[in-house]
Motif scaffolding. Structure first.
Motif, PDB file in Angstrom:
ATOM      1  N   GLU A  62       0.881  -1.169   0.000  1.00 26.77           N
ATOM      2  CA  GLU A  62       0.000   0.000   0.000  1.00 26.77           C
ATOM      3  C   GLU A  62       0.909   1.206   0.000  1.00 26.77           C
ATOM      4  O   GLU A  62       1.731   1.378   0.904  1.00 26.77           O
ATOM      5  N   ARG A  63       0.784   2.023  -1.027  1.00 30.17           N
ATOM      6  CA  ARG A  63       1.692   3.145  -1.159  1.00 30.17           C
ATOM      7  C   ARG A  63       1.108   4.163  -2.139  1.00 30.17           C
ATOM      8  O   ARG A  63       0.116   3.890  -2.818  1.00 30.17           O
ATOM      9  N   TRP A  64       1.781   5.294  -2.199  1.00 28.18           N
ATOM     10  CA  TRP A  64       1.396   6.304  -3.168  1.00 28.18           C
ATOM     11  C   TRP A  64       1.842   5.883  -4.567  1.00 28.18           C
ATOM     12  O   TRP A  64       2.929   5.348  -4.741  1.00 28.18           O
ATOM     13  N   HIS A  65       0.970   6.088  -5.543  1.00 29.71           N
ATOM     14  CA  HIS A  65       1.296   5.878  -6.946  1.00 29.71           C
ATOM     15  C   HIS A  65       1.024   7.181  -7.700  1.00 29.71           C
ATOM     16  O   HIS A  65       0.528   8.141  -7.111  1.00 29.71           O
ATOM     17  N   GLN A  66       1.318   7.158  -8.982  1.00 23.89           N
ATOM     18  CA  GLN A  66       1.221   8.396  -9.749  1.00 23.89           C
ATOM     19  C   GLN A  66       0.463   8.164 -11.050  1.00 23.89           C
ATOM     20  O   GLN A  66       0.734   7.217 -11.778  1.00 23.89           O
ATOM     21  N   ARG A  67      -0.518   9.046 -11.327  1.00 32.62           N
ATOM     22  CA  ARG A  67      -1.279   8.939 -12.562  1.00 32.62           C
ATOM     23  C   ARG A  67      -0.520   9.605 -13.712  1.00 32.62           C
ATOM     24  O   ARG A  67       0.488  10.291 -13.505  1.00 32.62           O
ATOM     25  N   ASP A 119      -7.707   1.956  -6.134  1.00 31.46           N
ATOM     26  CA  ASP A 119      -7.556   3.323  -5.631  1.00 31.46           C
ATOM     27  C   ASP A 119      -8.255   3.444  -4.273  1.00 31.46           C
ATOM     28  O   ASP A 119      -9.474   3.352  -4.174  1.00 31.46           O
ATOM     29  N   ARG A 120      -7.455   3.654  -3.236  1.00 39.05           N
ATOM     30  CA  ARG A 120      -7.986   3.774  -1.878  1.00 39.05           C
ATOM     31  C   ARG A 120      -7.662   5.151  -1.285  1.00 39.05           C
ATOM     32  O   ARG A 120      -7.508   5.288  -0.063  1.00 39.05           O
ATOM     33  N   THR A 121      -7.562   6.144  -2.167  1.00 37.29           N
ATOM     34  CA  THR A 121      -7.195   7.479  -1.687  1.00 37.29           C
ATOM     35  C   THR A 121      -8.204   8.007  -0.676  1.00 37.29           C
ATOM     36  O   THR A 121      -7.819   8.510   0.389  1.00 37.29           O
ATOM     37  N   GLU A 122      -9.513   7.903  -0.964  1.00 37.24           N
ATOM     38  CA  GLU A 122     -10.523   8.430  -0.048  1.00 37.24           C
ATOM     39  C   GLU A 122     -10.468   7.705   1.284  1.00 37.24           C
ATOM     40  O   GLU A 122     -10.534   8.338   2.349  1.00 37.24           O
ATOM     41  N   GLN A 123     -10.349   6.372   1.246  1.00 36.68           N
ATOM     42  CA  GLN A 123     -10.274   5.614   2.489  1.00 36.68           C
ATOM     43  C   GLN A 123      -9.025   5.985   3.283  1.00 36.68           C
ATOM     44  O   GLN A 123      -9.059   6.115   4.506  1.00 36.68           O
ATOM     45  N   HIS A 124      -7.915   6.154   2.543  1.00 42.81           N
ATOM     46  CA  HIS A 124      -6.658   6.512   3.200  1.00 42.81           C
ATOM     47  C   HIS A 124      -6.774   7.879   3.860  1.00 42.81           C
ATOM     48  O   HIS A 124      -6.335   8.072   5.014  1.00 42.81           O
ATOM     49  N   GLN A 125      -7.392   8.823   3.152  1.00 45.00           N
ATOM     50  CA  GLN A 125      -7.564  10.160   3.716  1.00 45.00           C
ATOM     51  C   GLN A 125      -8.520  10.127   4.906  1.00 45.00           C
ATOM     52  O   GLN A 125      -8.299  10.822   5.914  1.00 45.00           O
ATOM     53  N   ALA A 126      -9.582   9.319   4.796  1.00 47.84           N
ATOM     54  CA  ALA A 126     -10.527   9.204   5.906  1.00 47.84           C
ATOM     55  C   ALA A 126      -9.849   8.593   7.128  1.00 47.84           C
ATOM     56  O   ALA A 126     -10.070   9.043   8.268  1.00 47.84           O
ATOM     57  N   PHE A 156      -2.012   9.227  -5.932  1.00 43.36           N
ATOM     58  CA  PHE A 156      -3.149   8.594  -5.276  1.00 43.36           C
ATOM     59  C   PHE A 156      -2.638   7.410  -4.478  1.00 43.36           C
ATOM     60  O   PHE A 156      -1.603   6.817  -4.778  1.00 43.36           O
ATOM     61  N   TRP A 157      -3.391   7.089  -3.449  1.00 44.06           N
ATOM     62  CA  TRP A 157      -3.008   5.983  -2.559  1.00 44.06           C
ATOM     63  C   TRP A 157      -3.670   4.706  -3.065  1.00 44.06           C
ATOM     64  O   TRP A 157      -4.876   4.673  -3.314  1.00 44.06           O
ATOM     65  N   ALA A 158      -2.873   3.659  -3.273  1.00 45.12           N
ATOM     66  CA  ALA A 158      -3.409   2.416  -3.843  1.00 45.12           C
ATOM     67  C   ALA A 158      -2.996   1.222  -3.008  1.00 45.12           C
ATOM     68  O   ALA A 158      -1.876   1.163  -2.487  1.00 45.12           O
ATOM     69  N   ALA A 159      -3.924   0.297  -2.874  1.00 46.14           N
ATOM     70  CA  ALA A 159      -3.624  -1.013  -2.297  1.00 46.14           C
ATOM     71  C   ALA A 159      -3.400  -1.957  -3.462  1.00 46.14           C
ATOM     72  O   ALA A 159      -4.228  -2.055  -4.364  1.00 46.14           O
ATOM     73  N   GLY A 160      -2.262  -2.628  -3.483  1.00 49.47           N
ATOM     74  CA  GLY A 160      -1.925  -3.479  -4.625  1.00 49.47           C
ATOM     75  C   GLY A 160      -1.352  -4.807  -4.219  1.00 49.47           C
ATOM     76  O   GLY A 160      -0.905  -5.012  -3.078  1.00 49.47           O
ATOM     77  N   GLU A 161      -1.365  -5.727  -5.179  1.00 46.60           N
ATOM     78  CA  GLU A 161      -0.764  -7.041  -4.971  1.00 46.60           C
ATOM     79  C   GLU A 161      -0.216  -7.532  -6.298  1.00 46.60           C
ATOM     80  O   GLU A 161      -0.900  -7.486  -7.313  1.00 46.60           O
ATOM     81  N   MET A 162       1.013  -7.992  -6.281  1.00 43.87           N
ATOM     82  CA  MET A 162       1.638  -8.576  -7.470  1.00 43.87           C
ATOM     83  C   MET A 162       1.762 -10.087  -7.253  1.00 43.87           C
ATOM     84  O   MET A 162       2.261 -10.528  -6.218  1.00 43.87           O
ATOM     85  N   THR A 163       1.286 -10.858  -8.232  1.00 46.81           N
ATOM     86  CA  THR A 163       1.293 -12.319  -8.140  1.00 46.81           C
ATOM     87  C   THR A 163       2.135 -12.889  -9.275  1.00 46.81           C
ATOM     88  O   THR A 163       2.063 -12.417 -10.410  1.00 46.81           O
ATOM     89  N   LEU A 164       2.910 -13.910  -8.972  1.00 44.31           N
ATOM     90  CA  LEU A 164       3.731 -14.581  -9.981  1.00 44.31           C
ATOM     91  C   LEU A 164       2.861 -15.507 -10.821  1.00 44.31           C
ATOM     92  O   LEU A 164       2.052 -16.269 -10.284  1.00 44.31           O
ATOM     93  N   LEU A 165       3.005 -15.441 -12.140  1.00 47.78           N
ATOM     94  CA  LEU A 165       2.290 -16.334 -13.045  1.00 47.78           C
ATOM     95  C   LEU A 165       3.188 -17.498 -13.436  1.00 47.78           C
ATOM     96  O   LEU A 165       4.384 -17.319 -13.675  1.00 47.78           O
ATOM     97  N   ARG A 166       2.608 -18.685 -13.516  1.00 48.24           N
ATOM     98  CA  ARG A 166       3.359 -19.889 -13.901  1.00 48.24           C
ATOM     99  C   ARG A 166       2.625 -20.615 -15.014  1.00 48.24           C
ATOM    100  O   ARG A 166       1.394 -20.547 -15.115  1.00 48.24           O
ATOM    101  N   ASP A 167       3.396 -21.347 -15.845  1.00 50.83           N
ATOM    102  CA  ASP A 167       2.782 -22.158 -16.887  1.00 50.83           C
ATOM    103  C   ASP A 167       2.487 -23.548 -16.345  1.00 50.83           C
ATOM    104  O   ASP A 167       2.631 -23.810 -15.139  1.00 50.83           O
TER     105      ASP A 167
END
Length: 476
Positions: A382-387, A418-425, A393-404
């Motif tokens: 969860e960190r700031w990202h840039q448009r 986008d969790r900017t409003e929740q983060h600000q609240a 904007f503040w975003a909650a994210g997850e990166m997953t490894l793909l396998r064949d």
């Protein structure tokens, strides 16, 4: 069995549009046709006579699969298929060098000598890279929407496994090239004269036309449905011009079973003019591959891809982004466009650094995220990202490894919300709690001060006159 005419099989071998490599019993390269050399971007003089793994280095796992297949062919004298194998091609230095990713379906067919022993192995390599990329583009979360079996499992390449059942008659059976054409995967036919009379067909061609007797007949006599579809006109053109005709994925309606209606097939083929010593065209050599199953598999994958695209793009409140192992973006859904601002065309091939903040880019957060996903399977943040506009904007994210299917890592999928409003609240709530705590502490301190003040009030002093009177009365 039909006697072969006096043909230059070396020229026919080299003219085939299908890529072929010939290996001897020591697994030294004995030959390769032009189509094969073009597909691997090599010159014959650079590989002829060399041990195959010297000419084409491979990792231990890939080499092991090839060796097992080749050993099986020598042992059983039967064809063997590697349905899907990755074998990258080296890009020539003049084109920049480096590997070119390639996926192949490979058929190894035995070529026997006069004693019935396997003298050579004919390798027929089909480039299925585009098909593999289509398959790999599907996200694991949507596997229930995919076809029950991938094309490599559902018979796309089964035709290659079945094509080496019988040999065509040969005038000189000791000629390896003659044997190769007798046992080659794919269909082969030989036409003679301007009337295009069948002189030679192989078992694969016979299967394609429903095992109808064609040798000795003209094309119009043997295959009236093909003549009606314009193929006779193309043959006339090749015979008259002396120029070959090549088709990819051509639709042809053929009667493949007696007393059955014609069915549509898709074929890759070449009409190669045959010329005598004076350059006069005397016939036409036909060779090709039935790619109907491949086309069906590609169509199914495209349909699956379209469904996946609709599913992904419906998730407009989430950015869903896929990338290669090196971070280059390969998929960018509608949610990513709405949240981040860039469209897919702008982001394909780019890295995630474009929507990370400059300070996170400098700190190597993208690489850290990918490394964590590789080591642990997923990486949350969860960190700031840039448009695109530069807005943060503040975003909650997850990166997953793909396998064949072999469990080899193939890339990543990253999801952002986008969790900017929740983060600000949340921050406002924390600030309010902080302020309330501060106010409460101030009130408590004030109350304590008042109580302390009451406890330390000064003693009252008795007036002097009253003090004297008391002394007199009580004798003090």
């Amino acid at each position: 069995m039909h006697a072969l005419p006096d043909l230059d099989f070396g020229r026919l071998f080299d003219a085939s549009p299908n890529p072929y490599l010939v290996l001897d019993r020591r697994l030294h390269i004995a030959g390769a046709n032009r189509a094969y050399l073009d597909s691997v971007k090599r010159k014959l003089r650079d590989i002829i006579g060399r041990w195959v793994w010297d000419a084409f280095p491979a990792d231990e796992q890939t080499a092991g699969r090839f060796l097992a297949s080749l050993e099986g062919v020598f042992r059983t004298k039967r064809p063997d298929t590697l349905s899907l194998v990755r074998f990258d091609v080296a890009r020539p230095e003049m084109e920049g060098g480096g590997p070119i990713e390639r996926y192949w379906s490979i058929v190894h067919s035995p070529v026997v000598d006069a004693d019935g022993e396997v003298a050579f192995v004919l390798q027929h390599a089909i480039d299925v890279t585009n098909l593999q990329h289509l398959q790999a583009a599907r996200l694991p979360e949507n596997r229930e929407d995919a076809p029950e079996r991938i094309p490599a499992q559902s018979g796309i390449f089964e035709r290659a496994r079945e094509t080496c059942e019988n040999s065509i008659a040969a005038r000189d059976e000791s000629d390896p090239l003659n044997e190769m054409f007798s046992q080659a995967p794919g269909f082969v036919a030989m036409l003679r004269g301007p009337e295009h009379r069948f002189e030679l067909v192989n078992p694969s061609y016979m299967r394609l036309v429903g095992h109808r007797p064609v040798v000795g007949l003209t094309v119009s006599e043997a295959l009236p449905e093909a003549a009606a579809q314009g193929y006779l006109d193309i043959l006339d053109q090749v015979f008259a011009s002396g120029e070959p005709y090549v088709a990819r994925g051509a639709r042809s309606s053929l009667q493949m079973e007696p007393d059955h209606a014609a069915s549509d097939r898709f074929v890759d083929f070449v009409y190669q003019p045959l010329k005598d010593a004076t350059g006069r065209v005397t016939g036409i050599f036909i060779q090709g591959i039935d790619v109907t199953d491949l086309k069906a598999g590609e169509a199914a994958l495209r349909a699956s891809e379209a469904r996946n695209r609709q599913i992904l793009d419906s998730a407009t409140d989430h950015a869903i982004i896929t990338s290669e192992l090196d971070g280059r973006i390969t998929r960018w859904n509608e949610g990513a466009r709405q949240i981040l601002g860039w469209n897919e065309e702008e982001m394909l091939g780019e890295g995630a650094e474009r929507f990370f903040t400059p300070e996170d880019v400098a700190a190597g957060r993208v690489a850290i995220e990918m490394r964590t996903a590789i080591e642990e399977g997923r990486s949350k943040d969860e960190r700031w990202h840039q448009r695109k506009s530069g807005e943060r904007f503040w975003a909650a994210g997850e990166m997953t490894l793909l396998r064949d299917e072999a469990q080899s890592a193939t890339g990543f999928v990253k999801m952002l919300h986008d969790r900017t409003e929740q983060h600000q609240a949340q921050n406002a709530e924390k600030a309010a709690v902080r302020d309330l705590t501060t106010e409460r502490a101030r009130v408590v301190v004030q109350n304590l001060d008042r109580r302390r003040a009451k406890c330390v009030q000064p003693r009252r002093v008795m007036p002097r006159a009253r003090h004297s009177r008391l002394q007199t009365e009580f004798g003090l």
